[in-house]
Write a protein that holds these residues in place. Sequence first.
Motif, PDB file in Angstrom:
ATOM      1  N   ALA A  45      29.361  -8.631   0.314  1.00 30.03           N
ATOM      2  CA  ALA A  45      30.171  -8.765  -0.900  1.00 30.03           C
ATOM      3  C   ALA A  45      29.270  -8.931  -2.123  1.00 30.03           C
ATOM      4  O   ALA A  45      29.501  -8.310  -3.167  1.00 30.03           O
ATOM      5  N   GLU A  46      28.208  -9.741  -1.981  1.00 29.70           N
ATOM      6  CA  GLU A  46      27.286  -9.945  -3.103  1.00 29.70           C
ATOM      7  C   GLU A  46      26.639  -8.623  -3.497  1.00 29.70           C
ATOM      8  O   GLU A  46      26.508  -8.301  -4.679  1.00 29.70           O
ATOM      9  N   ALA A  47      26.249  -7.842  -2.476  1.00 28.95           N
ATOM     10  CA  ALA A  47      25.617  -6.546  -2.755  1.00 28.95           C
ATOM     11  C   ALA A  47      26.585  -5.643  -3.525  1.00 28.95           C
ATOM     12  O   ALA A  47      26.198  -5.019  -4.516  1.00 28.95           O
TER      13      ALA A  47
ATOM     14  N   LEU B  22      27.321 -16.399 -11.202  1.00 26.22           N
ATOM     15  CA  LEU B  22      28.297 -17.418 -10.829  1.00 26.22           C
ATOM     16  C   LEU B  22      29.656 -16.787 -10.482  1.00 26.22           C
ATOM     17  O   LEU B  22      30.377 -17.285  -9.616  1.00 26.22           O
ATOM     18  N   ASP B  23      29.990 -15.690 -11.161  1.00 26.62           N
ATOM     19  CA  ASP B  23      31.233 -14.961 -10.845  1.00 26.62           C
ATOM     20  C   ASP B  23      31.252 -14.612  -9.365  1.00 26.62           C
ATOM     21  O   ASP B  23      32.254 -14.796  -8.667  1.00 26.62           O
ATOM     22  N   ALA B  24      30.110 -14.075  -8.917  1.00 24.76           N
ATOM     23  CA  ALA B  24      30.023 -13.624  -7.527  1.00 24.76           C
ATOM     24  C   ALA B  24      30.175 -14.814  -6.581  1.00 24.76           C
ATOM     25  O   ALA B  24      30.931 -14.753  -5.609  1.00 24.76           O
ATOM     26  N   VAL B  25      29.461 -15.904  -6.888  1.00 26.48           N
ATOM     27  CA  VAL B  25      29.518 -17.074  -6.004  1.00 26.48           C
ATOM     28  C   VAL B  25      30.958 -17.598  -5.918  1.00 26.48           C
ATOM     29  O   VAL B  25      31.490 -17.812  -4.830  1.00 26.48           O
ATOM     30  N   VAL B  26      31.589 -17.777  -7.075  1.00 26.34           N
ATOM     31  CA  VAL B  26      32.951 -18.324  -7.095  1.00 26.34           C
ATOM     32  C   VAL B  26      33.913 -17.386  -6.367  1.00 26.34           C
ATOM     33  O   VAL B  26      34.717 -17.814  -5.529  1.00 26.34           O
ATOM     34  N   ALA B  27      33.809 -16.089  -6.662  1.00 30.95           N
ATOM     35  CA  ALA B  27      34.746 -15.131  -6.069  1.00 30.95           C
ATOM     36  C   ALA B  27      34.611 -15.102  -4.550  1.00 30.95           C
ATOM     37  O   ALA B  27      35.615 -15.119  -3.821  1.00 30.95           O
ATOM     38  N   ILE B  28      33.368 -15.077  -4.055  1.00 31.67           N
ATOM     39  CA  ILE B  28      33.173 -15.017  -2.599  1.00 31.67           C
ATOM     40  C   ILE B  28      33.578 -16.355  -1.968  1.00 31.67           C
ATOM     41  O   ILE B  28      34.154 -16.391  -0.886  1.00 31.67           O
ATOM     42  N   ALA B  29      33.309 -17.455  -2.684  1.00 27.10           N
ATOM     43  CA  ALA B  29      33.687 -18.774  -2.156  1.00 27.10           C
ATOM     44  C   ALA B  29      35.201 -18.886  -2.020  1.00 27.10           C
ATOM     45  O   ALA B  29      35.704 -19.370  -1.005  1.00 27.10           O
ATOM     46  N   ILE B  30      35.929 -18.410  -3.028  1.00 28.38           N
ATOM     47  CA  ILE B  30      37.393 -18.516  -2.993  1.00 28.38           C
ATOM     48  C   ILE B  30      37.944 -17.773  -1.779  1.00 28.38           C
ATOM     49  O   ILE B  30      38.871 -18.236  -1.115  1.00 28.38           O
ATOM     50  N   PHE B  31      37.337 -16.628  -1.468  1.00 29.32           N
ATOM     51  CA  PHE B  31      37.816 -15.879  -0.309  1.00 29.32           C
ATOM     52  C   PHE B  31      37.455 -16.592   1.002  1.00 29.32           C
ATOM     53  O   PHE B  31      38.119 -16.431   2.008  1.00 29.32           O
ATOM     54  N   ASN B  32      36.382 -17.401   0.961  1.00 32.51           N
ATOM     55  CA  ASN B  32      35.940 -18.092   2.178  1.00 32.51           C
ATOM     56  C   ASN B  32      36.726 -19.367   2.482  1.00 32.51           C
ATOM     57  O   ASN B  32      36.799 -19.790   3.628  1.00 32.51           O
ATOM     58  N   VAL B  33      37.279 -19.981   1.440  1.00 32.62           N
ATOM     59  CA  VAL B  33      38.000 -21.247   1.649  1.00 32.62           C
ATOM     60  C   VAL B  33      39.096 -21.107   2.715  1.00 32.62           C
ATOM     61  O   VAL B  33      39.119 -21.865   3.688  1.00 32.62           O
TER      62      VAL B  33
ATOM     63  N   LEU C  16      32.475 -23.743  13.898  1.00 33.35           N
ATOM     64  CA  LEU C  16      32.438 -23.561  12.444  1.00 33.35           C
ATOM     65  C   LEU C  16      31.086 -22.970  12.026  1.00 33.35           C
ATOM     66  O   LEU C  16      31.013 -22.150  11.114  1.00 33.35           O
ATOM     67  N   VAL C  17      30.029 -23.393  12.716  1.00 34.89           N
ATOM     68  CA  VAL C  17      28.694 -22.859  12.413  1.00 34.89           C
ATOM     69  C   VAL C  17      28.647 -21.358  12.748  1.00 34.89           C
ATOM     70  O   VAL C  17      28.116 -20.545  11.991  1.00 34.89           O
ATOM     71  N   VAL C  18      29.243 -21.008  13.901  1.00 33.06           N
ATOM     72  CA  VAL C  18      29.294 -19.589  14.282  1.00 33.06           C
ATOM     73  C   VAL C  18      30.001 -18.791  13.189  1.00 33.06           C
ATOM     74  O   VAL C  18      29.529 -17.746  12.739  1.00 33.06           O
ATOM     75  N   GLN C  19      31.153 -19.318  12.750  1.00 31.80           N
ATOM     76  CA  GLN C  19      31.911 -18.621  11.709  1.00 31.80           C
ATOM     77  C   GLN C  19      31.082 -18.518  10.439  1.00 31.80           C
ATOM     78  O   GLN C  19      31.123 -17.503   9.746  1.00 31.80           O
ATOM     79  N   ALA C  20      30.308 -19.573  10.151  1.00 37.14           N
ATOM     80  CA  ALA C  20      29.491 -19.554   8.933  1.00 37.14           C
ATOM     81  C   ALA C  20      28.490 -18.400   8.977  1.00 37.14           C
ATOM     82  O   ALA C  20      28.264 -17.726   7.966  1.00 37.14           O
ATOM     83  N   ALA C  21      27.900 -18.151  10.158  1.00 37.80           N
ATOM     84  CA  ALA C  21      26.937 -17.040  10.276  1.00 37.80           C
ATOM     85  C   ALA C  21      27.634 -15.717   9.983  1.00 37.80           C
ATOM     86  O   ALA C  21      27.111 -14.858   9.265  1.00 37.80           O
ATOM     87  N   ILE C  22      28.842 -15.557  10.542  1.00 33.51           N
ATOM     88  CA  ILE C  22      29.569 -14.306  10.341  1.00 33.51           C
ATOM     89  C   ILE C  22      30.011 -14.156   8.883  1.00 33.51           C
ATOM     90  O   ILE C  22      29.909 -13.084   8.289  1.00 33.51           O
ATOM     91  N   GLN C  23      30.451 -15.282   8.296  1.00 32.38           N
ATOM     92  CA  GLN C  23      30.868 -15.235   6.885  1.00 32.38           C
ATOM     93  C   GLN C  23      29.674 -14.975   5.971  1.00 32.38           C
ATOM     94  O   GLN C  23      29.812 -14.362   4.921  1.00 32.38           O
ATOM     95  N   LEU C  24      28.496 -15.448   6.400  1.00 29.55           N
ATOM     96  CA  LEU C  24      27.285 -15.216   5.619  1.00 29.55           C
ATOM     97  C   LEU C  24      27.000 -13.716   5.548  1.00 29.55           C
ATOM     98  O   LEU C  24      26.613 -13.184   4.503  1.00 29.55           O
ATOM     99  N   ALA C  25      27.215 -13.027   6.663  1.00 34.97           N
ATOM    100  CA  ALA C  25      27.023 -11.573   6.697  1.00 34.97           C
ATOM    101  C   ALA C  25      28.008 -10.909   5.738  1.00 34.97           C
ATOM    102  O   ALA C  25      27.638 -10.048   4.935  1.00 34.97           O
ATOM    103  N   PHE C  26      29.261 -11.349   5.809  1.00 36.66           N
ATOM    104  CA  PHE C  26      30.274 -10.800   4.916  1.00 36.66           C
ATOM    105  C   PHE C  26      29.920 -11.089   3.456  1.00 36.66           C
ATOM    106  O   PHE C  26      30.041 -10.231   2.580  1.00 36.66           O
TER     107      PHE C  26
END
Lengths: 319, 271
Positions: free
Chosen positions: B202-204, B131-142, B188-198
Amino acid sequence: MNTTPALVLRRLIGLATTLLLAAFVVFAVLSVLPGDPAAVMLGVGARPDTLAALRAEMGLDRPVAVRFVSWTGGLFVGDFGVSHTYGVPVLDLVLERAAVSLPLALLAAGGAVFVGVPLGALAASQRGGVLDTVLMALAQVGIAVPSFWLAIMLSLVFAVGLDWLPAGGFPGWEAGVWPGLRALFLPALALALPQGAVLARVARSAVLEALHQDYVLTARMKGLSKGAALWRHALPNALIPVATVLGLQLAFLLTGAIVVENVFYLPGVGRLLFQAIAQRDLITVQGIVVLVVTAVVCINFVVDLTYLWLDPRLRTRGA
Amino acid sequence: MARRLAFWLGGGLTSALVLTALLGAVWTPYPIDAVAVVERLQAPSPLHPFGTDQLGRDMLSLLMAGAGTSLLVAAAAVAAGAGFGVPLGLLAAFRGGVADEAVMRLSDLALAFPALLTAAMIAATYGPGVLDAVVAIAIFNVPVFARLARSLALPLTGRAFVQAGYLAGKDALGVVVVHVLPNVASLLVVQAAIQLAFALLAEASLSYLGLGVQPPGASWGRMLGEAQTYMRLAPHVVLFPGLAIVLAVMGLNLLGDGLRDRLDPRLWEGS
């Protein structure tokens, strides 16, 4: 409000606000949110009197507002508190470790420019050709490579396999500049290559754009060869977007260095952070986070100002 | 030509990632907790195409299970980032004034916290966990989504079809949902694909450092972190998880780039 000093002042106020809010967030997460740092440090089964003593020693028995004001006030005079594990001021600890992390991040930034910019310009000069396609395909792969994995693979090949460079550890700058640089070479390379790939893409599109500008066409009409026009006129102008991206990358390199330090067992700020987390040394974690966040915010501020300085059009737009 | 190839390659790699993740969730060649110390660090063979790890577990099975974890963490973080960021960005664009200023200042603040530092802070307070990872990456994505949504919606605020929406009796929320969102959704969908890569990267990194997925969960980053000590004896234990990350991230990046080429009208002219 469209003059440069007013704009700079506005950005400075923004910078100060962000830093103050960031300090508040760090304080809130590490000191106020549910969860007792003293209880976390002592673990389950700690005696209530020991817990109370540690809480008093850490100042946790004071009201939250008082703690925040005293901690933030300390930050202004460089007092980040004293590490519970090491018993030394956090700032001293971080500064000592920064002697590894900062050169690492700067070497990586230098390496990224050294690799990325010339290759990007070369790709632009051969637009649509085989070399361009190959270089951009390589850049696409480079962007996808996690620097910590690249670090592992580089150490596997150049340290373990070929034994050319050390696989980890740091001899300290006292041992001399050369041994220090040798220890930082592979980590810096691992950080530099993925960021160099990003820079190559930016440099390529910036050079392509510059190549279509009137001054380059004029230079060509005056008889300058295509190559000379590119390297002498297009590339220097393309460096503006490259510098902006590089500035933003510095922030990534700082945190990237934290990860890569762990691959090479380098005694930098990153190792300190993870040791502090493992030992529940919250005051040290708090200090490191504030310092790195400050560095990130200040780098972005300088990038902003550089942009304002390099592109005069922004000064009149009130952007 | 090269661009079209890149797009299809991205689509292919991403489909392979999703299919592997789905398959890995219901079936793996060997159970991922099947520890067999006698079979540890075996090189790739017909029985174990990617070899075995330091505990004798089948690497292919771990990689398949890891695909699901990595994708799930990344997708959850990006969805949360977009879920908070897009409404904030639209609010800033349509309300302006104090709301706009507040959203922009908050996004400056969030951008000042690299995911790694946020995860480190959460781990220091509550202990490490996925959950740390999810929250941390989400905060950077907002802020990424907030800024993009704001910049895409801002030019639309004065457009006739938006004004027509108001005249037809819709309130601000209705106008945004019915008229604005469909116009900004594709980018926004395009950005989502790119953010998914990021987010995958980050998760790794976080899982590699021990701040993300915890045992017994499988994750490519954690596989690397645990296997690093054994790389001298069996290089395949660090080779394959890394390659999996590279291919997954590259696929998402290529797909994002390709989608942007097709969907962003700003890129059409002169291309």
